[in-house]
Design a protein around this motif. Structure first.
Motif, PDB file in Angstrom:
ATOM      1  N   ALA A 286       0.861  -1.182   0.000  1.00 13.36           N
ATOM      2  CA  ALA A 286       0.000   0.000   0.000  1.00 13.36           C
ATOM      3  C   ALA A 286       0.896   1.230   0.000  1.00 13.36           C
ATOM      4  O   ALA A 286       1.759   1.378   0.878  1.00 13.36           O
ATOM      5  N   TYR A 287       0.705   2.089  -0.998  1.00 15.43           N
ATOM      6  CA  TYR A 287       1.538   3.279  -1.135  1.00 15.43           C
ATOM      7  C   TYR A 287       0.633   4.517  -1.145  1.00 15.43           C
ATOM      8  O   TYR A 287      -0.484   4.480  -1.675  1.00 15.43           O
ATOM      9  N   GLN A 288       1.142   5.596  -0.603  1.00 15.99           N
ATOM     10  CA  GLN A 288       0.396   6.855  -0.562  1.00 15.99           C
ATOM     11  C   GLN A 288       0.715   7.701  -1.781  1.00 15.99           C
ATOM     12  O   GLN A 288       1.122   8.860  -1.680  1.00 15.99           O
TER      13      GLN A 288
ATOM     14  N   ASN B 128      -6.988   3.079  -3.628  1.00 18.51           N
ATOM     15  CA  ASN B 128      -7.144   2.875  -2.188  1.00 18.51           C
ATOM     16  C   ASN B 128      -7.440   4.231  -1.554  1.00 18.51           C
ATOM     17  O   ASN B 128      -6.994   5.264  -2.072  1.00 18.51           O
ATOM     18  N   PRO B 129      -8.200   4.275  -0.436  1.00 21.58           N
ATOM     19  CA  PRO B 129      -8.504   5.577   0.184  1.00 21.58           C
ATOM     20  C   PRO B 129      -7.271   6.408   0.527  1.00 21.58           C
ATOM     21  O   PRO B 129      -7.337   7.637   0.515  1.00 21.58           O
ATOM     22  N   ILE B 130      -6.152   5.755   0.819  1.00 16.33           N
ATOM     23  CA  ILE B 130      -4.948   6.504   1.160  1.00 16.33           C
ATOM     24  C   ILE B 130      -3.960   6.580  -0.001  1.00 16.33           C
ATOM     25  O   ILE B 130      -2.878   7.121   0.148  1.00 16.33           O
ATOM     26  N   GLY B 131      -4.292   5.994  -1.147  1.00 15.89           N
ATOM     27  CA  GLY B 131      -3.382   6.008  -2.283  1.00 15.89           C
ATOM     28  C   GLY B 131      -3.682   4.881  -3.246  1.00 15.89           C
ATOM     29  O   GLY B 131      -4.645   4.939  -4.004  1.00 15.89           O
ATOM     30  N   SER B 132      -2.888   3.804  -3.208  1.00 13.61           N
ATOM     31  CA  SER B 132      -3.076   2.689  -4.133  1.00 13.61           C
ATOM     32  C   SER B 132      -2.456   1.426  -3.560  1.00 13.61           C
ATOM     33  O   SER B 132      -1.582   1.467  -2.687  1.00 13.61           O
TER      34      SER B 132
END
Length: 272
Positions: free
Chosen positions: A144-146, A202-206
């Motif tokens: 998970a990355y921002q 994703n809500p915070i990035g991908s």
């Protein structure tokens, strides 16, 4: 009286078998690397070469013993059979060591529930416990990355090109839809594997998930796919970190000075 000194037949056969084994292993490896023979033919050639190398090594040792007691000629061919046979047994030893150290990753993924789809490789049911694979490859987890999905996909695609993998298909993601890239990777020995990664918003990035599978059915890939995608994820971590640092390091523009005419009368300096 003339003493007849003979050349040991064991020494001659040790050298013959060792030279045959070396030639078979080298030629079959080169042909398979350039795609001239199929994987199953290559594996059969390696088995024959390994058996011949083992026979050359054992016959070479027997020739040493015979030469010591008989005084016949043949130390040189016996040494060639012994040493070259031992050298040709090296790949078999490496294979045994890797098969003991790594679990099979003939079809491995970071998303066990819904892995990325394959285009050319067939799903391989290896029966390996995912916890066993994760113990050997602790970095094979969903990342998970921002950063935006489009930027993550672009970084992954550039890394695929840097590794020299052949891109089969690429569908970039959007802010609301997933994207996927499928590529073909060749190992050092010429085995072909399909690599697929999927980027999701994703809500915070991908998020990114990977999958690697051998094109040809194999019982054990010696952990080759696991090492490949683990190295890919670690390299991607570095690229994402560099991307974030470069975008956070942009200088803040300075505010232009306010002209004196725009200052309030009380704020203007007194005339001398």
């Amino acid at each position: 009286m003339r003493i007849l000194v003979r050349t040991s037949k064991l020494a001659i056969w040790a050298r013959r078998l060792a030279l045959f084994s070396a030639a078979l292993i080298l030629i079959s490896t080169g042909l398979h690397f350039f795609g001239q023979i199929a994987a199953d033919v290559f594996e059969i050639s390696l088995v024959i070469g390994t058996v011949s190398a083992g026979a050359a090594f054992l016959i070479g040792m027997a020739a040493y013993v015979v030469l010591w007691f008989t005084g016949d000629r043949g130390w040189a061919p016996a040494s060639v059979g012994l040493l070259l046979g031992l050298l040709c047994l090296g790949p078999a030893g490496i294979v045994l060591a890797l098969s003991e150290f790594y679990p099979s990753t003939a079809d491995v993924t970071t998303a066990l529930g819904a892995p990325p789809q394959l285009l050319e490789a067939q799903p391989n049911e290896s029966g390996i416990d995912p916890e066993t694979v994760l113990a050997s490859f602790p970095n094979l987890i969903t990342r998970a990355y921002q950063i935006p999905p489009q930027e993550l996909f672009s970084l992954g695609q550039s890394l695929v090109r840097a590794n020299g993998w052949e891109i089969l298909a690429a569908t970039p993601p959007t802010e609301t839809s997933t994207g996927q890239l499928n590529a073909l990777r060749r190992s050092l020995l010429g085995f072909e594997n399909e690599i697929a990664f999927r980027v999701s918003p994703n809500p915070i990035g991908s998020l990114i998930d990977l999958r690697a599978a051998s094109l040809d059915p194999v019982y054990h890939d010696l952990g080759d796919n696991g090492r490949a995608i683990e190295a890919f994820l670690l390299a991607l971590d570095d690229r994402v970190s560099t991307y974030i640092q470069d975008n956070m390091a942009q200088p803040v523009p300075e505010e232009p000075p306010v002209p004196e005419s725009d200052l309030a009368p009380d704020a203007q300096p007194d005339a001398q």
